[in-house]
Design an enzyme around this catalytic site. Sequence first.
Site, PDB file in Angstrom:
ATOM      1  N   GLY A  35       0.902  -1.273   0.130  1.00  0.00           N
ATOM      2  CA  GLY A  35       0.071  -0.021  -0.087  1.00  0.00           C
ATOM      3  C   GLY A  35       0.849   1.149  -0.023  1.00  0.00           C
ATOM      4  N   GLU A  36       0.471   2.065  -0.827  1.00  0.00           N
ATOM      5  CA  GLU A  36       1.083   3.435  -1.028  1.00  0.00           C
ATOM      6  C   GLU A  36       1.115   4.218   0.406  1.00  0.00           C
ATOM      7  OE1 GLU A  36       3.628   4.270  -3.085  1.00  0.00           O
ATOM      8  OE2 GLU A  36       3.141   2.438  -4.334  1.00  0.00           O
ATOM      9  N   ASP A  37      -0.160   4.338   0.891  1.00  0.00           N
ATOM     10  CA  ASP A  37      -0.443   4.741   2.097  1.00  0.00           C
ATOM     11  C   ASP A  37       0.515   4.461   3.290  1.00  0.00           C
ATOM     12  OD1 ASP A  37      -1.498   2.498   2.177  1.00  0.00           O
ATOM     13  OD2 ASP A  37      -3.154   2.949   3.423  1.00  0.00           O
ATOM     14  N   THR A  38       1.177   3.227   3.213  1.00  0.00           N
ATOM     15  CA  THR A  38       2.070   2.914   4.501  1.00  0.00           C
ATOM     16  C   THR A  38       3.418   2.524   4.066  1.00  0.00           C
ATOM     17  OG1 THR A  38       1.521   0.585   4.156  1.00  0.00           O
ATOM     18  CG2 THR A  38      -0.080   1.772   5.525  1.00  0.00           C
ATOM     19  N   ARG A  39       3.664   2.549   2.783  1.00  0.00           N
ATOM     20  CA  ARG A  39       4.986   2.178   2.360  1.00  0.00           C
ATOM     21  C   ARG A  39       6.002   3.182   3.109  1.00  0.00           C
ATOM     22  NH1 ARG A  39       7.309  -1.362  -1.057  1.00  0.00           N
ATOM     23  NH2 ARG A  39       5.069  -1.965  -1.877  1.00  0.00           N
ATOM     24  N   GLY A  67      14.711  -8.425 -11.614  1.00  0.00           N
ATOM     25  CA  GLY A  67      14.508  -9.436 -12.198  1.00  0.00           C
ATOM     26  C   GLY A  67      13.942 -10.484 -11.798  1.00  0.00           C
ATOM     27  N   GLU A  90       0.733 -13.562   0.964  1.00  0.00           N
ATOM     28  CA  GLU A  90       1.925 -13.649   1.941  1.00  0.00           C
ATOM     29  C   GLU A  90       1.274 -14.106   3.405  1.00  0.00           C
ATOM     30  OE1 GLU A  90       1.576 -10.989   0.065  1.00  0.00           O
ATOM     31  OE2 GLU A  90       3.439 -10.841  -1.023  1.00  0.00           O
TER      32      GLU A  90
END
Length: 1180
Positions: A35-39, A67, A90
């Site tokens: 998530g971009e909100d937590t990364r 790769g 995961e």
Amino acid sequence: MSSSIALPGVLSSPSSYSSSLTSQRNYDVFLSFYGEDTRNGFTSHLYHALDRDGIKTYKDDVELRRGEEISPALFEAIEESKISIVCLDELMKILDCKKSKQQKVLPVFYKVEPSTVRHQINGFKDALDKHEDRFKVDAKVQRWKTALKQAAGISGFHLTIDKNESEFIQKIVQDVSSMLTNRTCLHVANYPVGLESRIKDIDMLLQIEMVNETRMIGIFGIGGIGKTTIAKKMYNLIANKFEGSCFLGDVTEKSKQDKGGLIQLQEKILHDILRDPNVEVGHVDQGINLIQEKLCCKKILLVLDNVDHLDQLEKLCGRCDWFGLGSRIIITTRDEHLLVQHDVVNWKYPMNKLDPREALKLFSWHAFKCDKPDNGFVKLTKLVLQYAGGLPLALTVVGSNLRGRDICFWESELKKYKRIPNKKIYDTLKISFDGLEDCDQNIFLDIACFFKGAKRKYVTKILDDCGFFPDVGIINLIDKSLITVNECDELTMHDLLEDMGKEIVRQESPEEPGKRSRLWFYEDVREVLEESTGTKKIQGMLIDMPPGDRMILSSPNVLAKMKKLRIFINRNASFGGGLNCLSNELRVLDWSKCPWLSWQPKFLGKKLIALKMQGSMIRDLGMGLVSKNLTDIDLSYCEYLTKISDLSSCSNLEKLILDECKRCMSLVEVHDYVGFLDKLVKLDFSYCSSLKNLPSSFKLRSLELLDLKGCKSLEKFPEIECEMKHLKYVEIESTIIQELTSSITYLTGLRVLRFRMCTSLVRLPINIFQMKHLYCVDVIYCQKFVNFGKEVGHNGQSMSCTQQNEISSSMEFLTLPPPESNFSLRKLSLSGSGIVSLPPFIKGFVKLSELYLGSCEQLEEILHLPPNIKVLEAQRCVLLECFPHVSTESSFGTPDLKRLRRIDLSECNKVYVNVGNDAPNPLLLQERFQKKESSTIIYPGSRIPKWFKYCKETTPFSNFIEIEIDHNVSMCFGNQIVALVFCFVVGPAGGTMITTINNQLINRYFDLNIGLSMCAPNGKDEMQLQTSKDRHDRVLLQYIVGNSINKMLSRSYREGNNTRFTFGISSKTVILKSAGVHLIYGNDNFIHPIQPSKRYQIDHNASMCFGHQIVALVLCFVLGPLPASPCTNITINDQCIEWASPSLDAHHVYLKYIAGNSIDEMLSRSYREGNNMRFTFGIW
């Protein structure tokens, strides 16, 4: 959203040991947020917080290399991490690991309610619905829903909107850190050689896959053997399989008050396992309760290294129920008994020294930085390995010390080690000694200096009289791995422990040997004796000068100052004037070649335990000797000894040894009191050639050995006046004893009675053969022994010589004993005696299996034999003529002697051996060989029996014969081979012989000089041939039956190959003149003069009768009289259709009608298919 923390599970089974124990994870934590909100916010902050705390973390956008495929790489990272913080796919993987590997999972809910995730409402429902539309795969989304529901049901971390994010992150880091119980592995060893096999052994003891029990195991051994090393390695491998772990190193040292004591160790256990630095213990008893309360439900690993006192175990790991199920406690100690005291009885592991290969490898790594020694250092390396004796500490220390040094340094250092041990090794080993009580220390030092290799019982008697309580002390030393007792009951110890003990004594007075308690090194002994510097501190002295170095002392007072001397052992020093003023504290006087002519009046020897004066000049023993404690007297090789006087003052004497006094022409008698030494165990007069009289009677209740070999002048055997049940072996050789009295039966435990070359022996009391335990009687080369079986009359009582002379030669023998007679005799040898025949009562010796009559030159007949005899040797019985068992044709296997497997009649030239004119009857062979697989007879002769089918003679100057049997020619209609017969004709000399079949050795090497030994594959001796004294040839005939046939022929004959037999003798003096082989089949030709198997072929077209059905089949045999019931075999086109066993005693016609359905069943396979019919009729 959510994350999971997974800790590794335990081993599934010992078989998974290698891969499970040796695999190492690359990361502590797996961290993945898409998530971009937590990364760049929460996830980034959490990553750096974990990193600052030293927790190695996998973050996908940092660690994933360009790769790489996302899913496989992430799954691998999950498996290689100890803790995972992940989402969706995961998360499913983590939950799968939780189930399969018993990992612990802690979800993290970031600004979302766990109930929202659990019930999948609000935004979660909308997001999952969109995924269903996107993937069009309902199953995958359904697995996500299940995983989210499971994760939400697990207690974890929850960050609400109003909470401080920084504090929340710190809380996660603290908890994660506390769960990483084994983040830093313990250093094991620079070169961990020899650990793998020991790790496997300990893993088998631990069985950590058994989670329903708590187990303590103990590892014990001497210092420096590698206990701590193996415990560290084991801890590193399995600590992460537990909820908490703690390694307490060197408990012995750290439990001391000045090092923190047991309270500090209790606190460390709690700190390490609970990961709580705030736990405090105010008192040892409080610590016990805290450990029980805090850890009783936790699965933990606890290692207590180097424990030396029970109190340490009671305070740190009192019982298994202190800890949760699945817990394991490993204890290392030098004291095995400590484990027993703590009830660690069934799970003990002894640490053994390294084997030679491991020792070489470990030393080479330390000395040369490779696994083998450099060129030029190989011989010196062998000396080091011999010195170290497989002790890892010594190999490590010495190897490191010698690394990079030249050969000169090596040689000098090794020479020094012989006198003064390496300090580090010495200090380590001495720890065990320092923990001993004074008595045990004295015992250890006496063994190290004087008694290494001595019998335990002997040493115990000596040290017990010294007040050292060795019964307890020796056990203590064994428990602490300071000494061992080998299979011969000898006290042994590691060479380095011996060196350590001697160094302890040397340190008592490094510069003045005379002030030490014990002396053994010849240079120190020389200094003390030649300079007269001995003191009362000396308790023991060993004089053992090296070859070529003599010490001659003229002063008889050199020991005068040694008032406390307990042990005096003189191997080779010469005291010209003898010794005066010997200490009355002496317990051991061991003085070879002592110059005393008689016992010294000033030395009473009241405390003597052992008196050893081999080869001394003493002439009379007993006068002046008043030691009631004396247990051992050894006067071997004392050629001037004249008599043994009254030993009544030595009432506890156990051993009296006077063997090898053969040069003494004066020792004539032994005082009668010797026969009443109630505790005497060993009485050895062997080779006392002038000894005439023993005590008139024996009342030696404890006697175990009586040896009278070589007593050439001994006239009478004593009367036995009490039960002597411990005496099992009596050997009487070369005496002039005429007879034994019937009191011999008081030797109720006697197993072996042996007379050799007793030229005057006339008889034995017949009642000795009824002794319950008598196993073997030998009367060998006693030429006057002629009355075997004739010395008793109707009442079974022994007769005197006068009575014997009054009885005519037609006297009656002892009647045959009833079947229940308790004759236990298994071996009887009358070789070289004067017997003329064997009495009938020998048939009552139902257990006798071996009878030896060799060189009985007066033996004329053998009419009776025991029923279970196996071996009969009668070689060189030159008058033997009547032997019905071999004179009548019997195929060597008489019906009443079914176990007989060897007869040797070499040089019995008057006896007739009938081997028959025809091959043996296979039916009789099978009947008579039911209880044996082979039989051999050796007899005078020069021809192979004429019924042998395959025979061959040697060419001149050749001792090699090869016989090849064509497989097709030798096949007898497919019948089974029931016997294989070998025959040799051999000259009188000796040699070595081998028999092979198709180059495969089937018989042993035969030494004809000593005795030719021929055996079947079962390994039992079947033939022995001694070198002949006359010039007659000998025939060796051997039958082999049963399973031995299959074993011999399976490699060749059974595979359809020709069979090649080879016979050879290596000696040039012996001549192998001819050899033969004969195969006996199940229906050999002798059963019926015509061919026993006939074939008839019926042409299909000629036999057809206008296509009519066959309604009956008629078979007919004409059979002559047979020696036993035969079996008939009928086949149609090789298909068996009928077996029959008619009983025939005259010519018979055997007619059989077959009709009905049986016809169709018989003919359906052949006749109905238009083939010719082939009928086969056979008998076997």
